[in-house]
Motif scaffolding. Structure first.
Motif, PDB file in Angstrom:
ATOM      1  N   THR A 147     -21.421   6.975  -3.373  1.00 24.87           N
ATOM      2  CA  THR A 147     -21.889   6.522  -4.683  1.00 24.87           C
ATOM      3  C   THR A 147     -22.920   5.417  -4.535  1.00 24.87           C
ATOM      4  N   MET A 148     -22.665   4.482  -3.619  1.00 25.62           N
ATOM      5  CA  MET A 148     -23.608   3.389  -3.388  1.00 25.62           C
ATOM      6  C   MET A 148     -24.944   3.919  -2.892  1.00 25.62           C
ATOM      7  N   ALA A 149     -24.908   4.914  -2.010  1.00 28.33           N
ATOM      8  CA  ALA A 149     -26.151   5.503  -1.510  1.00 28.33           C
ATOM      9  C   ALA A 149     -26.950   6.122  -2.650  1.00 28.33           C
ATOM     10  N   ALA A 150     -26.268   6.845  -3.532  1.00 30.71           N
ATOM     11  CA  ALA A 150     -26.955   7.465  -4.667  1.00 30.71           C
ATOM     12  C   ALA A 150     -27.544   6.409  -5.591  1.00 30.71           C
ATOM     13  N   ARG A 161     -18.995  -2.163   6.239  1.00 36.23           N
ATOM     14  CA  ARG A 161     -19.805  -3.342   5.893  1.00 36.23           C
ATOM     15  C   ARG A 161     -21.245  -3.187   6.378  1.00 36.23           C
ATOM     16  N   VAL A 162     -21.431  -2.716   7.608  1.00 39.97           N
ATOM     17  CA  VAL A 162     -22.777  -2.550   8.151  1.00 39.97           C
ATOM     18  C   VAL A 162     -23.549  -1.484   7.375  1.00 39.97           C
ATOM     19  N   VAL A 163     -22.901  -0.360   7.079  1.00 41.05           N
ATOM     20  CA  VAL A 163     -23.576   0.699   6.312  1.00 41.05           C
ATOM     21  C   VAL A 163     -23.965   0.179   4.933  1.00 41.05           C
ATOM     22  N   GLU A 164     -23.108  -0.599   4.309  1.00 37.89           N
ATOM     23  CA  GLU A 164     -23.436  -1.183   3.006  1.00 37.89           C
ATOM     24  C   GLU A 164     -24.614  -2.145   3.126  1.00 37.89           C
ATOM     25  N   ASP A 165     -24.681  -2.900   4.213  1.00 34.45           N
ATOM     26  CA  ASP A 165     -25.820  -3.801   4.427  1.00 34.45           C
ATOM     27  C   ASP A 165     -27.119  -3.012   4.524  1.00 34.45           C
ATOM     28  N   ILE A 166     -27.070  -1.862   5.187  1.00 31.45           N
ATOM     29  CA  ILE A 166     -28.270  -1.026   5.310  1.00 31.45           C
ATOM     30  C   ILE A 166     -28.679  -0.477   3.949  1.00 31.45           C
ATOM     31  N   LEU A 167     -27.710   0.050   3.212  1.00 32.59           N
ATOM     32  CA  LEU A 167     -28.015   0.664   1.924  1.00 32.59           C
ATOM     33  C   LEU A 167     -28.523  -0.352   0.902  1.00 32.59           C
ATOM     34  N   SER A 168     -28.043  -1.575   0.986  1.00 35.76           N
ATOM     35  CA  SER A 168     -28.440  -2.592   0.011  1.00 35.76           C
ATOM     36  C   SER A 168     -29.748  -3.280   0.372  1.00 35.76           C
ATOM     37  N   ALA A 212     -33.100   3.971   2.163  1.00 36.67           N
ATOM     38  CA  ALA A 212     -32.924   4.340   3.562  1.00 36.67           C
ATOM     39  C   ALA A 212     -32.186   5.662   3.656  1.00 36.67           C
ATOM     40  N   SER A 213     -32.199   6.228   4.835  1.00 32.37           N
ATOM     41  CA  SER A 213     -31.443   7.439   5.119  1.00 32.37           C
ATOM     42  C   SER A 213     -30.558   7.153   6.331  1.00 32.37           C
ATOM     43  N   VAL A 214     -29.257   7.035   6.096  1.00 33.50           N
ATOM     44  CA  VAL A 214     -28.334   6.785   7.193  1.00 33.50           C
ATOM     45  C   VAL A 214     -28.085   8.122   7.877  1.00 33.50           C
ATOM     46  N   GLU A 215     -28.527   8.234   9.120  1.00 39.65           N
ATOM     47  CA  GLU A 215     -28.533   9.509   9.817  1.00 39.65           C
ATOM     48  C   GLU A 215     -27.254   9.789  10.603  1.00 39.65           C
ATOM     49  N   LYS A 216     -26.658   8.730  11.164  1.00 42.67           N
ATOM     50  CA  LYS A 216     -25.492   8.966  12.008  1.00 42.67           C
ATOM     51  C   LYS A 216     -24.650   7.704  12.115  1.00 42.67           C
ATOM     52  N   ILE A 222     -30.671  -6.968   9.815  1.00 35.84           N
ATOM     53  CA  ILE A 222     -30.215  -7.857  10.888  1.00 35.84           C
ATOM     54  C   ILE A 222     -29.701  -9.175  10.322  1.00 35.84           C
ATOM     55  N   ASN A 223     -30.429  -9.731   9.363  1.00 39.69           N
ATOM     56  CA  ASN A 223     -30.012 -11.008   8.779  1.00 39.69           C
ATOM     57  C   ASN A 223     -28.668 -10.885   8.081  1.00 39.69           C
TER      58      ASN A 223
END
Length: 305
Positions: free
Chosen positions: A115-118, A158-165, A169-173, A213-214
């Motif tokens: 849902t967050m990604a969408a 947590r890391v995936v949420e940091d990327i999406l926010s 982006a497209s989280v591939e793996k 990274i931050n």
């Protein structure tokens, strides 16, 4: 406090601080690197032991110097210990859940991340949509594995949420590495802390990477360390502009000088044209594929055992 006591406190405080720095600077990566790190810290510790064993004349100046060193090192050590303690408290404060509860939480988190990604106009590729724990959606983990898997999962989330926010982006793996040998409730002498490892690959604009990274390094709950980083451009570099020779200086004709003209009166040579470099790659708007490897420290709650 005697000089010997002062030296001992300074030594212990310094070694404690160095051990903390060793964790953050050297990091826990592969077993071989971990052993090398431990050897380095041991060597540093032995040097401080040599310092402790030295005979120092008990003059007032030496006492004052040792007291000042003790206060300085202790202040740094106390700050480090408090900071480190926050991560340990968060980890050991996690609720104890059953294997079934963990599975239920995993499924709920997977749905929440989708849902967050969408909402952020991002995508989750199939190798990433289950947050690296595809098999655990159906296979129930053992009771002993649950505390470690649950903590690893929350760190990955947590890391995936940091990327999406951080931007589209497209989280591939997402790949969660196997639990280490220390992750066992049956250990007679459990390690005070040890690393749990995972990997994340994603595509995003290059300018997104510093934000990710931050956010990871500023996390106040998970002691996350980036152990590896690879960035590859997904765009074909534009062709290099054709070479253009710099403009030459204006030539003075020999007849002009021979005809009575003064060489000093000859027209000044025009400066050569300068070519300014143009950035072709590495722009913030460039689409890149990023592969990051992480570790999160798990702190054993020995008192609960």
């Amino acid at each position: 406090m005697s000089i010997s006591d002062n030296k001992r406190v300074v030594t212990l405080a310094s070694v404690m601080g160095l051990a903390f720095v060793g964790i953050t600077y050297f990091g826990f990566t592969k077993n071989q690197e971990y052993e090398e790190t431990q050897a380095k810290l041991t060597e540093i510790s032995e040097r401080f032991q040599d310092y402790e064993n030295q005979e120092i004349t008990p003059t007032k100046q030496n006492v004052d110097n040792l007291s000042a060193a003790y206060k300085e090192v202790k202040a740094v050590g106390d700050d480090m210990q408090r900071e480190f303690g926050k991560y340990a408290s968060f980890c050991t404060g996690q609720p104890q859940i059953s294997a079934q509860e963990f599975q239920k939480q995993l499924l709920a988190d997977i749905a929440a991340v989708r849902t967050m990604a969408a909402d952020n106009k991002a995508t989750l590729a199939r190798p990433a949509e289950d947050l690296g724990m595809t098999t655990l959606k159906t296979a129930t983990p053992t009771k002993d594995q649950v505390p470690f898997l649950a903590f690893q999962h929350q760190a990955v989330k947590r890391v995936v949420e940091d990327i999406l926010s951080s931007g589209p982006a497209s989280v591939e793996k997402v790949f969660c590495e196997e639990l280490p040998e220390q992750a066992s409730l049956d250990n007679k002498k459990p390690a005070e802390y040890f690393p749990l490892r995972f990997q994340v690959a994603f595509e995003a604009k290059r300018g997104t990477l510093p934000q990710v990274i931050n956010k990871v390094m500023a996390d106040k709950e998970f002691f996350l360390t980036i152990t590896g980083l690879a960035v590859e451009s997904r765009e074909t570099p534009p062709p290099v502009s054709p070479y253009v020779a710099p403009a030459t200086a204006v030539e003075v004709q020999g007849d002009d000088i021979a005809g009575g003209g003064n060489e000093a009166d000859a027209p000044a040579a025009a400066p050569a044209a300068r070519t300014i470099a143009v950035q072709l790659t590495g722009k913030d708007t460039e689409t890149t594929r990023v592969h990051m490897t992480f570790q999160v420290l798990y702190f054993n709650n020995i008192k609960k055992k």
